[in-house]
Scaffold this motif. Structure first.
Motif, PDB file in Angstrom:
ATOM      1  N   VAL A 120       0.861  -1.188   0.000  1.00 26.51           N
ATOM      2  CA  VAL A 120       0.000   0.000   0.000  1.00 26.51           C
ATOM      3  C   VAL A 120       0.894   1.234   0.000  1.00 26.51           C
ATOM      4  CG1 VAL A 120      -1.763   1.285   1.256  1.00 26.51           C
ATOM      5  CG2 VAL A 120      -1.823  -1.215   1.216  1.00 26.51           C
ATOM      6  N   THR A 157      -4.403   6.395  -0.881  1.00 22.16           N
ATOM      7  CA  THR A 157      -3.430   5.411  -1.344  1.00 22.16           C
ATOM      8  C   THR A 157      -3.881   4.750  -2.643  1.00 22.16           C
ATOM      9  OG1 THR A 157      -4.481   3.596  -0.130  1.00 22.16           O
ATOM     10  CG2 THR A 157      -2.843   4.921   1.062  1.00 22.16           C
ATOM     11  N   ASN A 158      -3.027   3.849  -3.147  1.00 18.53           N
ATOM     12  CA  ASN A 158      -3.409   3.084  -4.340  1.00 18.53           C
ATOM     13  C   ASN A 158      -4.640   2.224  -4.060  1.00 18.53           C
ATOM     14  OD1 ASN A 158      -1.923   1.569  -2.523  1.00 18.53           O
ATOM     15  ND2 ASN A 158      -0.611   0.615  -4.056  1.00 18.53           N
ATOM     16  N   THR A 159      -4.796   1.772  -2.824  1.00 20.99           N
ATOM     17  CA  THR A 159      -6.005   1.026  -2.458  1.00 20.99           C
ATOM     18  C   THR A 159      -7.243   1.897  -2.608  1.00 20.99           C
ATOM     19  OG1 THR A 159      -4.673  -0.121  -0.787  1.00 20.99           O
ATOM     20  CG2 THR A 159      -7.048  -0.415  -0.675  1.00 20.99           C
ATOM     21  N   THR A 160      -7.140   3.121  -2.122  1.00 22.51           N
ATOM     22  CA  THR A 160      -8.256   4.067  -2.228  1.00 22.51           C
ATOM     23  C   THR A 160      -8.641   4.290  -3.681  1.00 22.51           C
ATOM     24  OG1 THR A 160      -7.326   5.219  -0.306  1.00 22.51           O
ATOM     25  CG2 THR A 160      -9.069   6.338  -1.524  1.00 22.51           C
ATOM     26  N   TRP A 183      -8.205   2.400  -6.390  1.00 18.92           N
ATOM     27  CA  TRP A 183      -8.829   1.281  -7.088  1.00 18.92           C
ATOM     28  C   TRP A 183     -10.179   0.912  -6.501  1.00 18.92           C
ATOM     29  CZ3 TRP A 183      -7.528  -0.188 -11.786  1.00 18.92           C
ATOM     30  CH2 TRP A 183      -6.303   0.251 -12.274  1.00 18.92           C
ATOM     31  N   SER A 221     -13.753  -5.153  -8.043  1.00 16.40           N
ATOM     32  CA  SER A 221     -12.401  -5.018  -7.491  1.00 16.40           C
ATOM     33  C   SER A 221     -11.505  -6.144  -7.995  1.00 16.40           C
ATOM     34  CB  SER A 221     -12.450  -5.031  -5.965  1.00 16.40           C
ATOM     35  OG  SER A 221     -13.151  -3.920  -5.463  1.00 16.40           O
ATOM     36  N   PHE A 269      -4.001  -2.375  -8.967  1.00 16.96           N
ATOM     37  CA  PHE A 269      -3.914  -2.815  -7.576  1.00 16.96           C
ATOM     38  C   PHE A 269      -5.242  -3.477  -7.219  1.00 16.96           C
ATOM     39  CE2 PHE A 269      -4.203  -2.426  -2.997  1.00 16.96           C
ATOM     40  CZ  PHE A 269      -2.913  -2.735  -2.571  1.00 16.96           C
ATOM     41  N   THR A 270      -5.181  -4.561  -6.457  1.00 12.36           N
ATOM     42  CA  THR A 270      -6.386  -5.310  -6.122  1.00 12.36           C
ATOM     43  C   THR A 270      -6.741  -5.104  -4.653  1.00 12.36           C
ATOM     44  OG1 THR A 270      -5.589  -7.009  -7.663  1.00 12.36           O
ATOM     45  CG2 THR A 270      -7.523  -7.547  -6.334  1.00 12.36           C
ATOM     46  N   PRO A 271      -7.741  -4.297  -4.338  1.00 12.60           N
ATOM     47  CA  PRO A 271      -8.099  -4.044  -2.937  1.00 12.60           C
ATOM     48  C   PRO A 271      -8.476  -5.315  -2.180  1.00 12.60           C
ATOM     49  CG  PRO A 271      -9.142  -2.439  -4.379  1.00 12.60           C
ATOM     50  CD  PRO A 271      -8.552  -3.481  -5.259  1.00 12.60           C
ATOM     51  N   HIS A 294      -6.157  -7.547   0.091  1.00 11.59           N
ATOM     52  CA  HIS A 294      -5.724  -7.078   1.406  1.00 11.59           C
ATOM     53  C   HIS A 294      -6.744  -7.446   2.470  1.00 11.59           C
ATOM     54  CE1 HIS A 294      -2.043  -4.538   1.346  1.00 11.59           C
ATOM     55  NE2 HIS A 294      -2.239  -4.673   0.051  1.00 11.59           N
ATOM     56  N   VAL A 337      -9.245  -4.886   3.841  1.00 14.60           N
ATOM     57  CA  VAL A 337     -10.496  -4.671   3.101  1.00 14.60           C
ATOM     58  C   VAL A 337     -11.467  -5.818   3.339  1.00 14.60           C
ATOM     59  CG1 VAL A 337     -11.525  -4.417   0.803  1.00 14.60           C
ATOM     60  CG2 VAL A 337      -9.355  -3.279   1.335  1.00 14.60           C
TER      61      VAL A 337
END
Length: 251
Positions: free
Chosen positions: A23, A37-40, A42, A108, A118-120, A123, A126
């Motif tokens: 992340v 972040t990249n999570t946010t 995607w 996702s 990026f695949t949330p 993680h 999530v």
């Protein structure tokens, strides 16, 4: 999902298949509670994709539907029937929530198959939140609808009387383990598939085995497309099963 390969260190290739799950702040700086972040990014893209298909794609309500409307109607009917068949007709009121869960997970997962994405759902941060929301929802519903009778879920009345206390303990433990298994199943499968593709991509840098590596990547990518849908389906149908237990707790 990042597919780049790393260079050599010393005499051997160095694979870092887990780097794709790091992340990172989208605009630099240090990670914080409110850092984008990249999570946010995607997750937002997944929501935008869902809105585009389910709202914009069905806005015309055409008698002869286009592609987006056809897929939206297919998804709607698929999840509605799942809720009705698994949890019962009295669970249809929870259809919007379950439909939202399915669409978010499946979007996702599929967006995570785009190179450099990026695949949330890889993680646990999530998937654990998704699983805990389901757990809290069905538990509250169970007690609100049934009161103390909801505890009948843990009492196996069909078993011999001497075994019932032991089975009750097992049932209670298995109930509170649900969020863990619910979340680990999704994140673990998504993460494992992406990591394997990354490893094969690293071997593609070796000329001798490059053709084999490319074939392996192609096969794994096809499998990941299938897994992306199946894991969304499994998460959703388990949610329906848990909801059924909450609405009809008696063994």
């Amino acid at each position: 999902m990042a597919t780049e390969t790393h260079g050599t260190e010393g005499t051997g290739l160095v694979f870092k298949p887990m780097d794709q799950f790091i992340v990172q702040p989208l605009f630099g700086g240090e990670l914080g509670v409110f850092t984008i972040t990249n999570t946010t990014l995607w997750m937002v893209l997944a929501i935008v994709g869902i809105f585009a298909m389910m709202v914009l794609g069905t806005a015309r309500r055409a008698t002869i539907p286009g592609r987006a409307q056809s897929v939206a109607e297919l998804a709607y009917g698929f999840i509605y029937k799942m809720v009705e068949d698994v949890a019962g007709k009295d669970a249809v009121g929870f259809f919007p929530y379950i439909m939202t869960l399915f669409m978010f997970i499946v979007f996702s997962n599929f967006l995570g198959l785009i190179p450099m994405s990026f695949t949330p759902t890889s993680h646990f941060a999530v998937t654990v939140v998704l699983a805990l929301l389901v757990f809290v929802t069905v538990t509250v519903v169970g007690f609100v609808k049934n009161g103390a009778k909801f505890l009948a879920l843990f009492w196996v009345s069909s078993a011999p009387l001497a075994l019932r206390p032991v089975l009750a303990i097992i049932e209670i433990i298995s109930y509170f383990v649900r969020p863990m298994s619910h979340s680990i199943r999704l994140a673990g499968n998504v993460m494992a598939g992406h990591a394997v593709i990354k490893v094969f991509a690293g071997f593609a840098a070796i000329a001798v085995i490059s053709p084999v590596s490319v074939l392996a990547i192609t096969a794994m990518y096809g499998l990941e497309v299938l897994v992306s849908f199946i894991q969304a389906y499994v998460f959703t149908i388990l949610t329906c099963v848990y909801l059924k237990d909450a609405l009809h707790p008696s063994h």
